[in-house]
Design a protein around this motif. Structure first.
Motif, short mmCIF file in Angstrom:
data_model
loop_
_atom_site.label_atom_id
_atom_site.label_comp_id
_atom_site.label_asym_id
_atom_site.label_seq_id
_atom_site.Cartn_x
_atom_site.Cartn_y
_atom_site.Cartn_z
N ARG A 293 -45.28 68.03 -50.64
CA ARG A 293 -45.31 66.46 -50.49
C ARG A 293 -44.93 66.54 -49.10
N GLN A 294 -44.78 67.75 -48.00
CA GLN A 294 -44.52 67.55 -46.84
C GLN A 294 -45.94 68.02 -46.49
N ARG A 295 -46.82 67.49 -45.04
CA ARG A 295 -48.01 68.53 -44.50
C ARG A 295 -46.98 69.30 -43.40
N HIS A 296 -47.75 71.06 -43.43
CA HIS A 296 -47.50 71.52 -42.68
C HIS A 296 -48.36 71.62 -41.66
N VAL A 297 -48.41 71.26 -40.78
CA VAL A 297 -49.12 71.82 -39.47
C VAL A 297 -49.86 72.62 -39.56
N ASN A 298 -49.80 74.07 -38.95
CA ASN A 298 -50.69 75.53 -38.88
C ASN A 298 -50.34 75.07 -36.86
N PRO A 299 -49.65 75.57 -36.41
CA PRO A 299 -49.52 75.00 -34.95
C PRO A 299 -50.41 76.19 -34.36
N TRP A 300 -50.95 77.38 -34.98
CA TRP A 300 -52.23 77.68 -34.17
C TRP A 300 -53.42 77.06 -34.52
N ASN A 301 -53.45 75.74 -34.76
CA ASN A 301 -54.75 74.76 -35.55
C ASN A 301 -55.77 74.64 -34.03
N TYR A 302 -56.77 75.09 -34.19
CA TYR A 302 -57.37 74.73 -32.73
C TYR A 302 -58.15 72.89 -32.66
N PRO A 303 -58.36 72.89 -31.70
CA PRO A 303 -58.43 70.72 -32.20
C PRO A 303 -59.75 71.41 -31.84
N VAL A 304 -60.17 70.69 -33.06
CA VAL A 304 -61.82 70.99 -33.49
C VAL A 304 -62.06 69.71 -33.12
N LYS A 305 -63.55 69.69 -32.86
CA LYS A 305 -64.37 68.38 -32.65
C LYS A 305 -64.69 67.86 -33.69
N VAL A 306 -64.52 66.62 -34.89
CA VAL A 306 -65.26 66.41 -35.49
C VAL A 306 -65.81 65.26 -35.50
N HIS A 307 -66.94 64.84 -36.12
CA HIS A 307 -68.14 63.43 -36.08
C HIS A 307 -67.47 63.23 -37.67
N THR A 308 -66.87 61.93 -37.89
CA THR A 308 -66.49 61.38 -39.52
C THR A 308 -67.29 60.96 -39.89
N TYR A 309 -67.78 60.30 -41.25
CA TYR A 309 -68.33 60.01 -41.81
C TYR A 309 -69.17 58.68 -41.41
N GLN A 310 -67.50 57.89 -40.99
CA GLN A 310 -67.82 55.95 -40.44
C GLN A 310 -68.66 56.39 -38.43
N GLU A 311 -67.99 57.37 -38.28
CA GLU A 311 -69.08 57.86 -36.77
C GLU A 311 -70.08 57.48 -36.69
N TRP A 312 -70.27 58.45 -37.70
CA TRP A 312 -71.69 58.75 -38.03
C TRP A 312 -72.84 57.88 -38.53
N GLU A 313 -71.41 56.33 -39.05
CA GLU A 313 -72.72 55.27 -40.20
C GLU A 313 -72.78 54.43 -38.48
N GLU A 314 -71.98 54.57 -38.57
CA GLU A 314 -72.01 53.70 -36.55
C GLU A 314 -72.80 53.94 -35.78
N GLU A 315 -72.63 54.80 -35.79
CA GLU A 315 -74.30 55.43 -34.80
C GLU A 315 -75.61 55.23 -36.15
N PHE A 316 -76.18 55.10 -36.72
CA PHE A 316 -77.33 55.03 -37.63
C PHE A 316 -77.13 54.02 -37.79
N HIS A 317 -75.81 53.06 -37.47
CA HIS A 317 -75.86 51.54 -38.20
C HIS A 317 -77.31 50.90 -38.86
N ASP A 318 -78.08 50.64 -37.85
CA ASP A 318 -79.68 49.84 -37.35
C ASP A 318 -80.49 50.75 -38.56
#
Ligand code: HEM
Lengths: 330, 131
Positions: A293-318
């Protein structure tokens, strides 16, 4: 062999303190300097370790549970075994700390003829540990009569109950008997169980011998080789009111007791005895099982660089549009 | 952040609890001065050497009781040759005052109020009666 070294260390300390209790200079050292040093080490060391723990990261949400988790309203959850809120956690912690609930479930694995693996209940450790810790608490509270003036009413009341058997004078105190019996049991356990003997370390024996030494010298002082309690109280009051006094005639046995106690206090923060503070900070016990019920965020999480589907769709939209594939956005 | 508050709060509570004697004695202005005990005016020597009495008078009393009540042996010859009756109220409290001697010291060291007084009488309370 492992128990011998700690035993000799304790015996050496006893011998030194007994000798030191007879000379004026060393009496000052053992009666005043050492207790101050020990209690300062205890307070600073204890605080340091707790603060260190407070600042350590908690990467995972890891309560250990052994009951039905809270899910749907019509499934009865066990709110103590598997706490889902603060009330459950506090109840579970209190039961653990006051009654050693998890030790109550202690079991023992044996290989029987066959070979057959057999699990049996084993409540002796629970009983021994509970008897030891509670007696120790009562004994420590009783010692307040030496440090506090006037003596608080509850200390006297506690002793009236403790001595209600009215055997001898000074009255036999039940906790004195219980604490020795419990310590001897805890020691015997390490000697007789082969597997336990194998995993027992020097420090395990050291703590037990040290406590036994303290308790036995205390009992000797109370029932057999009497010391002048008026003098002891002067010394003790002197320590806590910061006006150190060294009474003329307190037996050397008292200095043995006090030296062992100082050793215990100084050793405390560096040893397994810190479980006194640690139990409160155990993430397996002090967290509610609410990770769904409550999200536990790992304080050690490395800020991972992600590329979401939405961004991908935008990039290759045409390109996607041109090839006639469906687009989520439209 | 919330956990830190709990932890520091708990640590503070622990430190305040452990130092209870220090601040309690500061509040009550306790000193290392033991209470003044009223010593017998016209006597110099107790029934046993003072060192022994100071630490072990309760053992002496128990020995007296056992030998008097069980073995019908009522005479106690002290280390300096004096002979005393093995009487609790009748001997100890002829020289000592319960309230100003025994009780004062017992209150100071926090000895359990000896239950002996449930049956044995303090002669100061029954003027004229035989102990
Ligand atoms: C971890 C701390 C300690 C433990 C476990 C401990 C344990 C004991 C025990 C089991 C006794 C037997 C009598 C009783 O239960 O009351 C005793 C007596 C005694 N302890 Fe301690 N003790 C500790 C600390 C101290 C300290 C710091 C002092 C001194 C200032 C002290 C002074 C005495 C004295 C004078 C007696 C004899 C009491 C009497 O004659 O009635 N103890 N102790």
């Amino acid at each position: 062999m492992k128990p011998l070294v700690p035993l000799f260390v304790i015996l050496a300390v006893i011998g030194l303190a007994y000798g030191g209790g007879q000379l004026a200079d060393t009496r000052y050292l053992l009666g005043i300097v050492l207790p101050y040093a020990a209690i300062a080490t205890f307070l600073l060391g204890f605080s340091y370790r707790v603060i260190r723990w407070a600042h350590s990261a908690l990467p995972f949400h890891i309560p250990t549970t052994c009951g039905q988790q809270k899910t749907l309203p019509w499934i009865r959850s066990s709110w103590i075994e598997n706490p889902h809120n603060k009330r459950g956690v506090l109840t579970r912690m209190a039961l653990e700390i006051l009654l050693f609930r998890s030790l109550f479930r202690n079991s023992r694995a044996q290989i029987e003829e066959g070979p057959r693996l057999l699990y049996t209940e084993n409540k002796w450790l629970w009983l021994g540990a509970l008897a030891f810790h509670w007696s120790l608490l009562v004994i420590l509270l009783r010692h307040l009569r030496l440090f506090v003036e006037p003596v608080p009413r509850f200390v006297i009341g506690m002793d009236t109950i403790d001595g209600f058997l009215q055997i001898g004078a000074p009255q036999l105190l039940i906790t004195d008997v219980v604490v020795v019996a419990a310590l001897l049991y805890l020691l015997k356990r390490r000697f007789t169980d082969r597997r336990l003997r194998y995993i027992s370390l020097y420090t395990d024996y050291f703590a037990l011998f040290l406590l036994l030494g303290i308790v036995i010298t205390g009992i000797l002082m109370r029932y057999f080789f009497k010391v002048d309690l008026e003098g002891v109280k002067q010394l003790a009051l002197g320590l806590v009111t910061f006006s150190p006094t060294l009474p003329a005639a307190v037996g050397p046995l008292f200095f043995v007791h006090l030296t062992l106690v100082s050793l215990l206090f100084a050793y405390f923060p560096y040893s397994k005895l810190m479980h006194m503070g640690g139990i409160f900070l155990s993430p397996t016990r002090n967290l509610a099982n609410d990770s769904r019920r409550q999200r536990h965020v790992n304080p050690w999480n490395y800020p991972v660089k992600v590329h979401t589907y939405q961004e991908w769709e935008e990039e290759f939209h045409d390109k996607i549009k041109n090839s006639g594939l469906p687009l989520e956005k439209e | 952040m919330r956990e830190k508050l709990w932890i520091y709060g708990g640590l503070l509570l622990f430190l305040v609890g452990v130092t209870f004697p220090v601040w309690r004695d500061a509040i009550t202005h306790a000193t290392t001065q033991p209470p003044a005990l009223e010593m017998p005016a016209n006597q110099k020597q107790c029934v046993a050497p003072t060192d022994y009495m100071l630490t072990s008078h309760m053992k002496l009393l128990m020995d007296w009781r056992t030998s008097a009540v069980r073995d019908n042996n009522w005479k106690y010859t002290s280390f300096n040759g004096k002979v005393y009756q093995k009487r609790f109220s009748g001997t100890c409290l002829q020289c000592h005052s319960k309230a100003k001697f025994c009780d004062r010291c017992h209150t100071y060291v926090g000895a359990r109020t000896p239950y002996c007084w449930n049956c044995h009488v303090d002669p100061a309370l029954v003027k004229g009666a035989t102990p």
